[in-house]
Write a protein that holds these residues in place. Sequence first.
Motif, PDB file in Angstrom:
ATOM      1  N   ALA A  71      64.143 -18.880 -59.680  1.00  0.00           N
ATOM      2  CA  ALA A  71      63.793 -18.708 -61.098  1.00  0.00           C
ATOM      3  C   ALA A  71      64.111 -17.088 -61.257  1.00  0.00           C
ATOM      4  CB  ALA A  71      62.294 -18.906 -61.419  1.00  0.00           C
ATOM      5  N   LEU A  72      64.418 -16.819 -62.608  1.00  0.00           N
ATOM      6  CA  LEU A  72      64.206 -15.527 -62.941  1.00  0.00           C
ATOM      7  C   LEU A  72      62.946 -15.153 -63.918  1.00  0.00           C
ATOM      8  CD1 LEU A  72      67.648 -15.072 -64.400  1.00  0.00           C
ATOM      9  CD2 LEU A  72      66.869 -14.032 -62.484  1.00  0.00           C
ATOM     10  N   ALA A  73      62.117 -14.256 -63.690  1.00  0.00           N
ATOM     11  CA  ALA A  73      61.105 -13.800 -64.292  1.00  0.00           C
ATOM     12  C   ALA A  73      60.869 -12.629 -64.904  1.00  0.00           C
ATOM     13  CB  ALA A  73      59.779 -14.222 -63.447  1.00  0.00           C
ATOM     14  N   MET A  74      60.300 -12.379 -66.016  1.00  0.00           N
ATOM     15  CA  MET A  74      59.837 -10.907 -66.514  1.00  0.00           C
ATOM     16  C   MET A  74      58.354 -10.869 -66.169  1.00  0.00           C
ATOM     17  SD  MET A  74      61.307  -8.548 -67.897  1.00  0.00           S
ATOM     18  CE  MET A  74      62.567  -8.758 -68.767  1.00  0.00           C
ATOM     19  N   LEU A  75      58.223  -9.645 -65.126  1.00  0.00           N
ATOM     20  CA  LEU A  75      56.925  -9.094 -64.873  1.00  0.00           C
ATOM     21  C   LEU A  75      56.787  -7.763 -65.240  1.00  0.00           C
ATOM     22  CD1 LEU A  75      56.980 -10.542 -61.068  1.00  0.00           C
ATOM     23  CD2 LEU A  75      56.410 -11.781 -63.302  1.00  0.00           C
ATOM     24  N   SER A  76      55.257  -7.752 -65.247  1.00  0.00           N
ATOM     25  CA  SER A  76      55.013  -6.232 -65.450  1.00  0.00           C
ATOM     26  C   SER A  76      55.267  -5.306 -64.336  1.00  0.00           C
ATOM     27  CB  SER A  76      53.436  -6.112 -65.731  1.00  0.00           C
ATOM     28  OG  SER A  76      52.846  -6.600 -64.390  1.00  0.00           O
ATOM     29  N   ALA A  77      55.866  -4.190 -64.661  1.00  0.00           N
ATOM     30  CA  ALA A  77      56.670  -3.405 -63.503  1.00  0.00           C
ATOM     31  C   ALA A  77      55.598  -3.195 -62.374  1.00  0.00           C
ATOM     32  CB  ALA A  77      56.915  -1.984 -64.265  1.00  0.00           C
ATOM     33  N   GLY A  78      54.258  -2.993 -62.538  1.00  0.00           N
ATOM     34  CA  GLY A  78      53.392  -3.015 -61.649  1.00  0.00           C
ATOM     35  C   GLY A  78      52.990  -4.114 -60.599  1.00  0.00           C
ATOM     36  N   SER A  79      53.461  -5.225 -61.249  1.00  0.00           N
ATOM     37  CA  SER A  79      53.502  -6.490 -60.392  1.00  0.00           C
ATOM     38  C   SER A  79      54.734  -6.940 -59.971  1.00  0.00           C
ATOM     39  CB  SER A  79      53.028  -7.659 -61.296  1.00  0.00           C
ATOM     40  OG  SER A  79      51.597  -7.303 -61.916  1.00  0.00           O
ATOM     41  N   ALA A  80      55.881  -6.246 -59.868  1.00  0.00           N
ATOM     42  CA  ALA A  80      57.335  -6.839 -59.548  1.00  0.00           C
ATOM     43  C   ALA A  80      57.452  -6.166 -58.123  1.00  0.00           C
ATOM     44  CB  ALA A  80      58.209  -6.220 -60.644  1.00  0.00           C
ATOM     45  N   GLN A  81      56.680  -6.225 -57.101  1.00  0.00           N
ATOM     46  CA  GLN A  81      57.087  -5.683 -55.935  1.00  0.00           C
ATOM     47  C   GLN A  81      57.942  -6.746 -55.189  1.00  0.00           C
ATOM     48  OE1 GLN A  81      53.845  -5.489 -56.720  1.00  0.00           O
ATOM     49  NE2 GLN A  81      53.579  -3.598 -57.338  1.00  0.00           N
ATOM     50  N   MET A  82      58.983  -6.605 -54.697  1.00  0.00           N
ATOM     51  CA  MET A  82      59.716  -7.421 -53.661  1.00  0.00           C
ATOM     52  C   MET A  82      58.912  -7.810 -52.447  1.00  0.00           C
ATOM     53  SD  MET A  82      62.618  -7.797 -55.205  1.00  0.00           S
ATOM     54  CE  MET A  82      62.158  -7.424 -56.805  1.00  0.00           C
ATOM     55  N   GLY A  83      58.715  -9.142 -52.374  1.00  0.00           N
ATOM     56  CA  GLY A  83      58.310  -9.680 -51.480  1.00  0.00           C
ATOM     57  C   GLY A  83      56.685 -10.424 -51.518  1.00  0.00           C
ATOM     58  N   ALA A  84      56.132  -9.925 -52.960  1.00  0.00           N
ATOM     59  CA  ALA A  84      55.060 -10.162 -53.133  1.00  0.00           C
ATOM     60  C   ALA A  84      54.736 -11.812 -53.665  1.00  0.00           C
ATOM     61  CB  ALA A  84      54.196  -9.276 -54.295  1.00  0.00           C
ATOM     62  N   GLN A  85      53.524 -12.159 -53.270  1.00  0.00           N
ATOM     63  CA  GLN A  85      53.278 -13.710 -53.628  1.00  0.00           C
ATOM     64  C   GLN A  85      52.604 -13.652 -54.957  1.00  0.00           C
ATOM     65  OE1 GLN A  85      53.988 -16.373 -51.547  1.00  0.00           O
ATOM     66  NE2 GLN A  85      55.145 -14.856 -50.683  1.00  0.00           N
TER      67      GLN A  85
END
Length: 136
Positions: A93-107
Amino acid sequence: MLSYHGDADIDTNPYELGLDRLVDLDIEADFIGKDALRRIKADGPARRQVGLVIDGAPLKGPNTTFWPVTRDGQVVGKVTSAIHSPRLDRNIALAMLSAGSAQMGAQVQVRTPDGTRSATIVERPFHDPKKTIAVA
């Protein structure tokens, strides 16, 4: 390939989509939005488009609505495009997330019509130029 009205719309800027390389703010020409893009470049975008690998059984089809993405019980964005990839044998999927929540590898969690599923934030594209399968 991004979909207008799905992955991007009138409120989306190139920095959110990772298209910084296509923006030249040093040209002499003035254009509508140049000052706003300078501010976004200096401050960083408030949102970021990321890739997701969504756990579980193959999705039954593409999403026709935005699916909320949550982290620690808080909505942090939305899935804009999702599908099961037979080639990768996983839901992507592609998702638009808040920048503070967009860390690679995060669940994160994705609320689909069939229930909430866990997902992992991954780099886009979902494969590299050498055609290796992305690792989540």
